[in-house]
Design a protein around this motif. Structure first.
Motif, PDB file in Angstrom:
ATOM      1  N   VAL A 197       4.240  -2.100  10.824  1.00  0.00           N
ATOM      2  CA  VAL A 197       2.733  -2.779  10.430  1.00  0.00           C
ATOM      3  C   VAL A 197       3.367  -4.276  10.119  1.00  0.00           C
ATOM      4  CG1 VAL A 197       1.584  -2.831   8.690  1.00  0.00           C
ATOM      5  CG2 VAL A 197       2.230  -1.055   9.389  1.00  0.00           C
ATOM      6  N   LEU A 198       4.390  -4.822   9.639  1.00  0.00           N
ATOM      7  CA  LEU A 198       4.940  -5.883   9.528  1.00  0.00           C
ATOM      8  C   LEU A 198       4.854  -6.806  10.170  1.00  0.00           C
ATOM      9  CD1 LEU A 198       8.037  -5.719   6.066  1.00  0.00           C
ATOM     10  CD2 LEU A 198       4.767  -6.478   6.000  1.00  0.00           C
ATOM     11  N   ALA A 199       5.826  -6.431  11.454  1.00  0.00           N
ATOM     12  CA  ALA A 199       5.497  -7.055  12.491  1.00  0.00           C
ATOM     13  C   ALA A 199       4.950  -7.347  13.444  1.00  0.00           C
ATOM     14  CB  ALA A 199       6.954  -6.651  13.524  1.00  0.00           C
ATOM     15  N   ARG A 200       3.494  -6.604  13.852  1.00  0.00           N
ATOM     16  CA  ARG A 200       2.575  -6.545  14.072  1.00  0.00           C
ATOM     17  C   ARG A 200       0.520  -7.586  13.390  1.00  0.00           C
ATOM     18  NH1 ARG A 200       0.917  -1.280  16.635  1.00  0.00           N
ATOM     19  NH2 ARG A 200       3.145  -1.457  18.673  1.00  0.00           N
ATOM     20  N   GLN A 201       0.865  -7.462  11.417  1.00  0.00           N
ATOM     21  CA  GLN A 201      -0.135  -7.796  10.594  1.00  0.00           C
ATOM     22  C   GLN A 201       0.940  -8.386   9.727  1.00  0.00           C
ATOM     23  OE1 GLN A 201      -2.803  -7.541  10.683  1.00  0.00           O
ATOM     24  NE2 GLN A 201      -2.369  -5.967  12.852  1.00  0.00           N
ATOM     25  N   GLY A 202       1.908  -9.016  10.097  1.00  0.00           N
ATOM     26  CA  GLY A 202       2.783 -10.959   9.521  1.00  0.00           C
ATOM     27  C   GLY A 202       1.568 -11.713   9.614  1.00  0.00           C
ATOM     28  N   ARG A 203       1.371 -12.048  10.145  1.00  0.00           N
ATOM     29  CA  ARG A 203       0.075 -13.329   9.763  1.00  0.00           C
ATOM     30  C   ARG A 203      -0.958 -12.664   9.129  1.00  0.00           C
ATOM     31  NH1 ARG A 203      -1.193 -16.691  15.093  1.00  0.00           N
ATOM     32  NH2 ARG A 203      -1.320 -18.244  13.114  1.00  0.00           N
ATOM     33  N   LEU A 221      -0.756 -10.482   6.455  1.00  0.00           N
ATOM     34  CA  LEU A 221      -0.109 -10.534   5.443  1.00  0.00           C
ATOM     35  C   LEU A 221       0.543 -11.786   4.815  1.00  0.00           C
ATOM     36  CD1 LEU A 221       1.836  -7.134   5.611  1.00  0.00           C
ATOM     37  CD2 LEU A 221      -0.079  -7.785   5.060  1.00  0.00           C
ATOM     38  N   MET A 222       0.617 -12.894   5.412  1.00  0.00           N
ATOM     39  CA  MET A 222       0.337 -14.079   5.132  1.00  0.00           C
ATOM     40  C   MET A 222      -0.350 -14.926   4.155  1.00  0.00           C
ATOM     41  SD  MET A 222       3.717 -15.947   4.181  1.00  0.00           S
ATOM     42  CE  MET A 222       5.101 -14.822   5.283  1.00  0.00           C
ATOM     43  N   ALA A 223      -0.910 -14.480   5.172  1.00  0.00           N
ATOM     44  CA  ALA A 223      -2.295 -15.620   4.821  1.00  0.00           C
ATOM     45  C   ALA A 223      -2.912 -14.496   2.782  1.00  0.00           C
ATOM     46  CB  ALA A 223      -3.377 -14.884   5.713  1.00  0.00           C
ATOM     47  N   ALA A 224      -2.883 -13.372   3.077  1.00  0.00           N
ATOM     48  CA  ALA A 224      -3.335 -12.451   1.770  1.00  0.00           C
ATOM     49  C   ALA A 224      -2.545 -12.932   0.886  1.00  0.00           C
ATOM     50  CB  ALA A 224      -2.942 -11.081   1.911  1.00  0.00           C
ATOM     51  N   LEU A 225      -0.683 -12.999   1.049  1.00  0.00           N
ATOM     52  CA  LEU A 225      -0.132 -13.636  -0.090  1.00  0.00           C
ATOM     53  C   LEU A 225      -0.305 -15.386  -0.230  1.00  0.00           C
ATOM     54  CD1 LEU A 225       2.359 -12.463  -1.135  1.00  0.00           C
ATOM     55  CD2 LEU A 225       4.167 -13.594   0.761  1.00  0.00           C
ATOM     56  N   VAL A 226      -0.918 -16.514   0.350  1.00  0.00           N
ATOM     57  CA  VAL A 226      -0.883 -17.267   0.103  1.00  0.00           C
ATOM     58  C   VAL A 226      -2.365 -16.853  -0.302  1.00  0.00           C
ATOM     59  CG1 VAL A 226      -1.467 -19.482   1.233  1.00  0.00           C
ATOM     60  CG2 VAL A 226       0.612 -18.018   1.616  1.00  0.00           C
ATOM     61  N   THR A 227      -3.023 -16.838  -0.733  1.00  0.00           N
ATOM     62  CA  THR A 227      -4.360 -16.822  -1.399  1.00  0.00           C
ATOM     63  C   THR A 227      -4.030 -16.482  -2.593  1.00  0.00           C
ATOM     64  OG1 THR A 227      -5.887 -16.235   0.942  1.00  0.00           O
ATOM     65  CG2 THR A 227      -6.861 -15.661  -1.297  1.00  0.00           C
ATOM     66  N   MET A 228      -3.637 -14.941  -2.446  1.00  0.00           N
ATOM     67  CA  MET A 228      -2.912 -14.275  -3.972  1.00  0.00           C
ATOM     68  C   MET A 228      -2.067 -15.800  -4.610  1.00  0.00           C
ATOM     69  SD  MET A 228      -2.158 -10.394  -3.661  1.00  0.00           S
ATOM     70  CE  MET A 228      -0.153 -10.910  -2.872  1.00  0.00           C
ATOM     71  N   GLY A 229      -1.385 -16.383  -4.019  1.00  0.00           N
ATOM     72  CA  GLY A 229      -0.273 -17.106  -4.493  1.00  0.00           C
ATOM     73  C   GLY A 229      -1.536 -18.547  -5.185  1.00  0.00           C
TER      74      GLY A 229
END
Length: 182
Positions: free
Chosen positions: A150-156, A158-166
């Motif tokens: 899941v991390l490999a396929r949805q990494g981008r 998940l990163m966008a969600a993490l940046v948004t949360m930050g």
């Protein structure tokens, strides 16, 4: 044809579907090392321990680190057995393992141990490796490779969600600071 030592080592490390008493013993030693390492760090952090008990807990963590180092080196050595096409290119196979999900976590677990030899670091840094050692249990659990996929396929995403949360965290924190100050 006789099986090579590297091929037998590859099988013992659990890369094959064959279940033998030797493979079970190796898996058991690795699981015990994870439990000892994590337990040593957890128990060692208790403030009411005597120095002797604290040293014993640290010894457990260090013994687990030695087992993890031996395992990592064995996995690097046996990496060419993972793919028949890679047997002729052992360096490429070893690099591929080192860059794999489990290879990265194995190296993170060993980072405090390696740093201990190269730098002067306190024993508390073993705690970092012990926490990540829990991911080593993923080789024996079927769900963790799914998380890696899941991390490999949805990494981008998940990163966008993490940046948004930050960004939201900084925004809300700034607003609270201004409101509390005024």
């Amino acid at each position: 044809m006789r099986e090579s030592l590297r091929s037998r080592g590859y099988t013992l490390l659990g890369h094959d579907e064959q279940h033998s008493p030797a493979r079970t013993a190796v898996s058991t030693v690795l699981i015990i090392a994870v439990v000892l390492g994590v337990s040593g760090v957890l128990v060692g952090s208790l403030p009411e321990l005597s120095p002797g008990e604290r040293n014993l807990a640290a010894l457990f963590s260090k013994l687990a680190s030695v087992v993890f180092l031996a395992e990592y080196l064995a996995r690097l050595w046996t990496a060419p057995e993972s793919d028949p096409a890679m047997r002729g290119r052992p360096l490429a196979a070893r690099i591929a393992y080192a860059r794999s999900f489990f290879g990265i976590f194995d190296l993170i677990v060993l980072a405090p141990v390696i740093a201990r030899f190269a730098l002067t670091v306190p024993d508390d840094y073993y705690a970092v490796g012990a926490v990540f050692a829990l991911f080593k249990l993923g080789r024996y659990l079927s769900a963790l490779p799914l998380v890696a996929a899941v991390l490999a396929r949805q990494g981008r995403s998940l990163m966008a969600a993490l940046v948004t949360m930050g960004v939201l965290l900084v925004l809300v924190s700034s607003m609270m600071f201004v409101l509390e100050r005024g």
